[in-house]
Design a protein around this motif. Structure first.
Motif, short mmCIF file in Angstrom:
data_model
loop_
_atom_site.label_atom_id
_atom_site.label_comp_id
_atom_site.label_asym_id
_atom_site.label_seq_id
_atom_site.Cartn_x
_atom_site.Cartn_y
_atom_site.Cartn_z
N MET A 1 -10.63 -10.28 -13.35
CA MET A 1 -10.60 -9.55 -14.60
C MET A 1 -9.16 -9.24 -14.97
O MET A 1 -8.40 -8.74 -14.13
N ILE A 2 -8.74 -9.54 -16.17
CA ILE A 2 -7.36 -9.37 -16.60
C ILE A 2 -7.18 -7.98 -17.20
O ILE A 2 -8.01 -7.51 -17.98
N ARG A 20 -7.39 -1.06 -13.70
CA ARG A 20 -6.28 -0.89 -12.77
C ARG A 20 -6.30 -2.05 -11.77
O ARG A 20 -7.35 -2.46 -11.30
N GLN A 21 -5.11 -2.58 -11.47
CA GLN A 21 -5.02 -3.70 -10.53
C GLN A 21 -3.95 -3.43 -9.49
O GLN A 21 -2.87 -2.92 -9.81
N GLN A 22 -4.25 -3.78 -8.26
CA GLN A 22 -3.33 -3.59 -7.15
C GLN A 22 -2.30 -4.69 -7.09
O GLN A 22 -2.61 -5.86 -7.32
N MET A 23 -1.05 -4.31 -6.80
CA MET A 23 0.02 -5.29 -6.62
C MET A 23 0.16 -5.62 -5.14
O MET A 23 0.33 -4.73 -4.31
N PRO A 68 4.64 -8.39 -16.18
CA PRO A 68 4.01 -8.72 -17.46
C PRO A 68 3.39 -7.49 -18.11
O PRO A 68 2.80 -6.64 -17.42
N ILE A 69 3.53 -7.40 -19.42
CA ILE A 69 2.88 -6.34 -20.18
C ILE A 69 1.58 -6.89 -20.72
O ILE A 69 1.59 -7.88 -21.46
N PRO A 70 0.44 -6.32 -20.37
CA PRO A 70 -0.84 -6.87 -20.82
C PRO A 70 -0.92 -6.90 -22.35
O PRO A 70 -0.42 -6.01 -23.04
N GLY A 71 -1.56 -7.91 -22.88
CA GLY A 71 -1.73 -8.05 -24.32
C GLY A 71 -1.83 -9.50 -24.72
O GLY A 71 -1.75 -10.41 -23.88
N ASP A 72 -1.98 -9.73 -26.00
CA ASP A 72 -2.16 -11.09 -26.51
C ASP A 72 -0.85 -11.88 -26.50
O ASP A 72 -0.85 -13.10 -26.43
N TRP A 138 9.76 -12.21 -4.15
CA TRP A 138 8.35 -12.12 -3.83
C TRP A 138 7.49 -12.35 -5.08
O TRP A 138 7.78 -11.76 -6.13
N HIS A 139 6.46 -13.15 -4.94
CA HIS A 139 5.41 -13.15 -5.96
C HIS A 139 4.69 -11.80 -5.90
O HIS A 139 4.48 -11.25 -4.81
N VAL A 140 4.31 -11.28 -7.05
CA VAL A 140 3.46 -10.09 -7.10
C VAL A 140 2.11 -10.53 -7.66
O VAL A 140 1.99 -10.87 -8.84
N ASP A 141 1.11 -10.55 -6.80
CA ASP A 141 -0.24 -10.91 -7.21
C ASP A 141 -1.01 -9.65 -7.59
O ASP A 141 -0.90 -8.61 -6.92
N LEU A 142 -1.78 -9.75 -8.66
CA LEU A 142 -2.59 -8.62 -9.12
C LEU A 142 -4.03 -8.85 -8.70
O LEU A 142 -4.62 -9.89 -9.01
#
Length: 242
Positions: A1-2, A20-23, A68-72, A138-142
């Protein structure tokens, strides 16, 4: 889910982005050149390179990471902090020693100082042998937050609202916390955000001052908080400890 904008946040105590998403961290096997969430390395600019400097010394700030800032529209928030004698700037969100830049179509904060073209500072690093500084990336995975922990953070946020006199009395919860996440409501070390409405919470990140940590960030064993304006074109950042 984004994670998506809610369009319902009035300020830093509301959920501007859900869920909310964990980094979580994943080592980069090669330099990251895509406009994705990451810590360290070099900024992946979406517009003209713009490297902030400390307004009092002119010293280039340290690039910490991009979010990244969520949005279109694709937008990134780039975090830069001053670091002197292992102390990070950023206790005052408008002092100029902590800058959260937004690209593209972003506004440079009025208190920010930007170096001339070609300016480049250090990037995030960790301790190596003999106290050497080793640059890291580091990659940051959500990832989804477990429901129990997600609920626990919301309960803590409700408790903090009651302490601020913004809601009914709530007993202090004793559930688990989460230290690095994007979106949702935030929990603040001292119950208050150091920014006011209309700034909207974007991310929370913990410090990492120890020798064994994957990178070095000194927030006094505290947490850093990133925010964006309602139009997602300008950022703020501060850190605090309990």
């Amino acid at each position: 889910m984004i994670t998506r904008p809610t369009g319902q946040a009035a300020g830093p105590y509301d959920a501007a982005f859900l869920p909310r998403q964990q980094m979580t961290l994943r080592v980069a096997q090669q330099p990251i050149s895509d406009p994705v969430a990451k810590l360290g390395g070099q900024p992946v600019w979406l517009a003209e390179p713009t490297w902030p400097v400390d307004p009092s010394t002119g010293r280039p700030l340290v690039f910490i990471g991009q979010f990244p800032i969520p949005g279109d529209e694709l937008r990134l928030a780039y975090l830069f902090l001053d670091e002197e004698d292992l102390i990070m700037g950023g206790t005052n969100p408008e002092a100029g020693d902590a800058i959260l830049l937004v690209q593209p179509d972003g506004r440079i904060p009025s208190f920010a100082a930007v170096g001339p073209p070609g300016t480049q500072g250090r990037t995030l690093w960790r301790w190596g042998p003999d106290e050497t500084e080793i640059p890291v990336e580091w990659h940051v995975d959500l990832q989804s937050v477990p429901a129990e922990i997600d609920r626990s953070i919301d309960e803590q946020a409700a408790f903090e609202r009651s302490r601020r006199g913004e809601g009914p009395d709530v007993e202090m919860p004793d559930g688990e916390d989460l230290h690095d996440y994007v979106g949702g409501t935030a929990c603040y070390s001292n119950h208050y955000a150091r920014v006011e409405a209309p700034w909207q919470f974007l991310f929370k990140i913990s410090d990492a001052p120890d020798d064994e940590a994957p990178y070095f960030l000194n927030f006094g064993y505290g947490y850093g908080y990133g925010f964006v304006s309602p139009d997602h074109r300008e950022g703020r950042f501060f850190w605090e400890c309990s």
